[in-house]
Design a protein around this motif. Structure first.
Motif, PDB file in Angstrom:
ATOM      1  N   ASP A   1      -9.045  -2.086  12.745  1.00 46.03           N
ATOM      2  CA  ASP A   1      -7.907  -1.170  12.757  1.00 46.03           C
ATOM      3  C   ASP A   1      -7.493  -0.770  11.333  1.00 46.03           C
ATOM      4  O   ASP A   1      -7.161   0.405  11.065  1.00 46.03           O
ATOM      5  CB  ASP A   1      -6.716  -1.814  13.483  1.00 46.03           C
TER       6      ASP A   1
ATOM      7  N   ARG B   1      -7.747   3.040   9.822  1.00 41.79           N
ATOM      8  CA  ARG B   1      -6.568   3.744   9.317  1.00 41.79           C
ATOM      9  C   ARG B   1      -6.732   4.148   7.862  1.00 41.79           C
ATOM     10  O   ARG B   1      -6.418   5.275   7.462  1.00 41.79           O
ATOM     11  CB  ARG B   1      -5.340   2.848   9.496  1.00 41.79           C
ATOM     12  N   GLU B   2      -7.213   3.240   7.015  1.00 40.64           N
ATOM     13  CA  GLU B   2      -7.271   3.489   5.575  1.00 40.64           C
ATOM     14  C   GLU B   2      -8.553   4.200   5.149  1.00 40.64           C
ATOM     15  O   GLU B   2      -8.526   5.112   4.312  1.00 40.64           O
ATOM     16  CB  GLU B   2      -7.140   2.157   4.820  1.00 40.64           C
TER      17      GLU B   2
ATOM     18  N   ASP C   1      -9.737   7.378   8.678  1.00 47.12           N
ATOM     19  CA  ASP C   1      -8.733   8.427   8.867  1.00 47.12           C
ATOM     20  C   ASP C   1      -8.032   8.800   7.547  1.00 47.12           C
ATOM     21  O   ASP C   1      -7.749   9.976   7.282  1.00 47.12           O
ATOM     22  CB  ASP C   1      -7.687   7.973   9.893  1.00 47.12           C
TER      23      ASP C   1
END
Length: 998
Positions: A641, A645-646, A649
């Motif tokens: 995750d 996210r980092e 995305d």
């Protein structure tokens, strides 16, 4: 039985009197002969006297009791109980004691009918087996003329002289036995057995006597009869010795012979200590037995299996020194529980669940020889040998396949090496272990564990976490050359700990493939610290809990099973563990040096190290353990995750992310790769829409090449995107072609769709079928299609297989081929315009052939109608035997017959010389015999019996053949005609042409 009134004149039945004697006395009292009296009772006149005491049903006895006014059931004491073991020879005559017969006024005792009633203890004499006057058996037939002779008279009738013997049996000279004679003691023992309160005990002892009889007839020698008297020795010399023949088996055994057998067998049939009984049997067995004999020489297999368990066990223990090692294990002949394996015994099969593939460590060090044996093969074979006790199968492969099939040919070698080292008690220990498992089972079901425990019961992460918790270094690899990660050896350790698996078995995913790997695995086990070992055991417990198995991780049978045995190795607790710890752990010397210094084997040292305290070493700040902790932190922080996210995305680089969490960049890259992320070292490519790609590839069945051309990118880019999206790719090759995955319109007939869908060339097969059905035969159609007839056969068989029905009937002589109803329906469908359009679209012009015109079909029909069946064979010129059709096999046979002229032969000889199949060869020989080419005869009795193997029948008689003179001329004619191809053929004539003389 005919209706009969209650007899007015009756006779009291005496104590111990037989039914035959009482009926004879009753017949005399009523003034009729015994045969007439028996007939009046509804029984057969022609029966044997023995039948009156052994063969009457209970309802007949009850009716006799009613007619004679006796109490119901009292005649049961006058007959021999049903199921009494008479043995291989039914006692057909009655023995007698002259003095007892005189004292009882001719009333005969019931026990005189029994085979092992051979002496009279009261008068200390042997019983007589025959009449001294006529030298024939007594009371074999129903006594005749009972009114004309006294009851003590022999009533055997001489048919040649038409006279009755008439000898008074009470005047027969007695055969005295001295007081304390061995045969009297044997008779007293037999009488006690017969009077035993438990009929099963009586039947068991008598059955054992009967089973040992034939063997004792050969085993007992005259030297064993010292002190029994000349009469007994003479009678023993006249005994039947070759009981393999029916005539010898039918000979009656005299009272003296029966007495010697009973006296000898008393030593092991009486309720005595096993030791003297076994010694008595061993003395007799050693006279004739050869090496590797389980059943005593001279005892038939069916008699061996009819022995009681106790007696057979004594025989096995007596023969143990001469039996093979596997047979000693199978029969447990070294132990007090010796027993012959019984077919169908489920215990060896059930026992496999309680046995690991490798013998338990504690028992390995006890049983393993000090020299000449490797640890792993010995442990595997020793564990497999635990399946041998009570196993009925004789094949070592049948046994090893249950547990260790990869060691099929080493079982007997291991046994021989073990015994060669002078440790026969190892076999006894294996038997004790097998019996313990049968009696008490095991708290571990190894068969279930081998099925349920995962092939890899320990993950790399779990191993790393385990080492982190125990302050030890997990290691990246155990060897720089092989690059085998150290956690793989930990996985092997846990898998072996749980399942007892042999890691040399190639069936396992974690199998050790080379000797170098095995050495490194042993080094890994030695290097394990106490904390690591305990942690691995706890992990193994967690694996069992997850599988719902409530069992201990490890278990071994108790060591007291080896009490009293001399085994090659010590107990683990007897090894000097402090000295072993000092040498291996403190001084860092190899276990082999410790084994040599302590006087134990290397296997002893390795297993003892499991019980030695091994503390972990202290690691510095720059040690590999520190680097591992950094990687552990990266795995904890850089979760999927977080990176999604980092990194994905958010578009951040791994360098920036590594700085944020204070770890080196290469560790962040490792973690990202481990999670399956793509590492970008330059600008990231524009992604392909996953919904659109799924539709194009999965639904529209487009190829990756066509998709790539539309997107203006490379084919590899599309395939990589499919992999990222988890879309399963179609296999490369023919299975991805459009024709293989194309589905036709559901409105088309089912047979057309079945023939075309999911395969290649379906339309071409339908096209050829449509053309072929216009021709009268496959041969004419193949000529028109310019192909081979066999090719058409294969194509139409495939077509019929795809459709699932027969499509046409093949042509015969004068009868053209024709489609079946299913085939006609397909032809009608193929004639439709839309089906023809689909076929033309699917087939290129090079693979289509126009339908034949009428002229071509007429020519094909004419060619097919000229075929005629073969005509009759012409006779040979000047040779009287009929002609036969000579094929290749027959020609080979004729060559062989002419090469051995005038010799008698049988089919197996010719098959061995020529290589022809014996079945077809026998048919050809019978044909030549029927046509007069050969003569035949059956093998005579002498030759038939002489070629019989030992203790087996001769089998089927051979048929000998001889070539006749006319057959030789015909064979020569056939061979010469084939060696001269210019000679005119005269094998057949047409129906319109008569055969011409040569």
């Amino acid at each position: 039985m005919t209706q009969m009134r209650v007899l007015p004149l009756r006779v009291k039945i005496l104590e111990d009197e037989g039914l035959d004697s009482w009926l004879e006395a009753l017949a005399r009292r009523n003034g009729v002969s015994l045969s007439a009296f028996v007939s009046a009772l509804g029984l057969s006149r022609g029966m044997f006297t023995r039948t009156l005491v052994t063969g009457l049903p209970p309802e007949t006895l009850r009716q006799i009791e009613t007619l004679t006014g006796l109490t119901a059931g009292c005649l049961d004491q006058a007959v021999i109980p049903p199921g009494f073991p008479f043995g291989p020879r039914l006692q057909s005559r009655c023995r007698f004691c002259p003095r007892c017969l005189a004292e009882r006024d001719g009333r005969w005792l019931l026990r005189w009918w029994l085979p092992f009633t051979f002496a009279c203890p009261r008068h200390q004499t042997l019983l007589h087996d025959q009449c001294p006057g006529c030298a024939l058996g007594i009371r074999m037939l129903l006594p005749g003329r009972t009114r004309a002779y006294p009851p003590t008279t022999c009533t055997r009738r001489d048919k040649q002289r038409d006279a009755t013997c008439g000898t008074d049996l009470t005047d027969t000279a007695p055969l005295p036995l001295t007081a304390g004679h061995p045969l009297l003691a044997a008779q007293q023992w037999v009488d006690e057995v017969l009077k035993h309160s438990d009929p099963r005990k009586t039947h068991g002892v008598i059955a054992d006597l009967n089973s040992c009889t034939h063997w004792l007839l050969r085993a007992i020698e005259e030297g064993d009869l010292t002190g029994m008297g000349d009469h007994v020795i003479h009678a023993w010399g006249q005994r039947p010795t070759d009981v393999r023949t029916p005539a010898e088996r039918a000979r009656h055994l005299t009272a003296a012979v029966r007495g010697v057998i009973a006296h000898t067998a008393t030593a092991w049939l009486a309720d005595a200590d096993d030791t003297p009984a076994i010694q008595a049997i061993r003395v007799l067995r050693e006279r004739n037995d050869t090496t590797n004999k389980v059943i005593p020489w001279g005892m038939a297999a069916h008699r061996w299996h009819s022995l009681s368990e106790r007696t057979r066990g004594r025989f096995l223990r007596a023969g143990d020194p001469h039996m093979g090692a596997l047979d000693r294990l199978r029969a447990r002949s070294l132990t007090a529980r010796a027993a012959s394996p019984r077919p169908g015994d489920h215990l060896p099969t059930a026992r496999v669940r309680h046995i690991p593939q490798l013998l338990w460590p504690g028992w390995t060090v006890r049983l393993m020889p000090r020299h000449g044996m490797e640890e792993n093969p010995f442990r595997a074979i020793a564990a497999t040998l635990l399946l041998v006790p009570r196993e009925a199968a004789l094949s070592a492969r049948h046994i090893t396949d249950r547990l260790n099939p990869h060691l099929a040919n080493t079982m007997t070698t291991t046994l021989q090496l073990t015994l060669k080292n002078g440790h026969p008690d190892v076999l006894a220990a294996l038997c004790n272990l097998a019996d313990y498992l049968d009696d008490h089972g095991s708290p571990i079901d190894y068969a279930r564990r081998r099925t349920l425990v995962p092939a890899v019961p320990l993950t790399e992460d779990a191993w790393r976490q385990l080492c982190f918790d125990t302050d030890t270094q997990p290691g990246e690899s155990a060897n720089a050359k092989t690059k085998t990660p150290r956690y793989v050896y930990a996985q092997r350790f846990v898998h072996q700990l749980l399942t007892g698996a042999d890691l040399t078995d190639p069936r396992y995913r974690l199998a050790l493939k080379t000797p170098a790997e095995r050495s490194r695995y042993h080094a890994f086990r030695t290097a394990l610290t106490t904390g690591q070992r305990e942690a691995l055991h706890r992990h193994a417990e967690q694996v069992l809990d997850a599988l719902g198995i409530a069992e201990p991780v490890i278990w071994e049978p108790p060591q007291h099973l080896a009490d009293g045995l001399t085994l090659p190795g010590p107990r683990l607790t007897d090894i000097d563990l402090p000295a072993l710890q000092r040498i291996v752990i403190t001084e860092q010397r190899p276990p082999s040096e410790a084994a040599e210094e302590l006087g134990i084997t290397l296997a002893h040292a390795r297993f003892a190290l499991d019980h030695v305290l091994h503390e972990p070493r202290a690691w510095g700040r720059s040690s590999p353990l520190t680097a591992w902790k950094l990687r552990e932190r990266a795995r904890t922080v850089l979760t999927p995750d977080y990176l999604q996210r980092e990194y994905i995305d958010g578009g951040r680089t791994l360098t920036d992310i590594a700085k944020d969490i204070a770890i080196p960049r290469h560790i962040a890259v490792e973690q990202a790769r481990a999670l399956g992320l793509t590492i970008y070292r330059s600008q990231r490519p524009h992604p392909i829409d996953k919904t659109w790609l799924r539709e194009q590839y999965l639904i529209r069945k487009r190829s990756t090449d066509s998709i790539a051309q539309e997107l203006g990118t490379e084919d590899e880019t599309v395939r990589r995107r499919l992999k990222q999206l988890g879309i399963p790719r179609r296999p490369a090759g023919v299975h991805s072609q459009q024709v293989m995955i194309l589905k036709l319109d559901r409105r088309l007939p089912l047979d057309i769709r079945n023939a075309v869908e999911g395969g290649l060339h379906g339309w071409q097969r339908l096209h050829r079928f449509q053309i072929t059905m216009a021709f009268p035969s496959l041969e004419t159609a193949a000529a028109y299609l310019n192909t081979h007839q066999g090719s058409l056969v294969n194509q139409f068989q495939r077509l019929e297989h795809d459709i699932g029905a027969l499509l046409f009937h093949r042509s015969a002589f004068g009868k053209p081929q024709r489609p079946t109803a299913r085939g006609k329906a397909i032809l009608r469908h193929l004639d439709k315009a839309h089906v023809q359009a689909l076929m033309r679209t699917a087939l290129p012009n090079s693979k289509t052939t126009p339908m034949p015109d009428p002229t071509t079909l007429a020519q094909a029909l004419a060619a097919n109608s000229t075929r005629q069946p073969p005509g009759p064979l012409r006779p040979y010129p000047g040779i009287t035997v009929p002609r036969i059709r000579v094929r290749r096999e027959t020609l080979v046979l004729l060559h062989d017959l002419l090469a051995h002229p005038g010799e008698e032969f049988y089919a197996a000889q010719v098959a061995a010389r020529t290589g022809l199949n014996q079945g077809s060869l026998s048919d050809r020989l019978r044909q030549l015999t029927q046509t007069g080419w050969l003569t035949s005869r059956l093998e005579d009795d002498t030759a038939w019996r002489n070629r019989a193997p030992a203790i087996r029948g001769p089998g089927k008689r051979r048929v000998y053949y001889t070539l006749t003179p006319e057959g030789r001329r015909a064979a020569t004619h056939e061979i010469e005609r084939r060696s001269n191809p210019n000679q005119p053929r005269t094998t057949a004539c047409t129906p319109h042409t008569a055969p011409q003389p040569a």
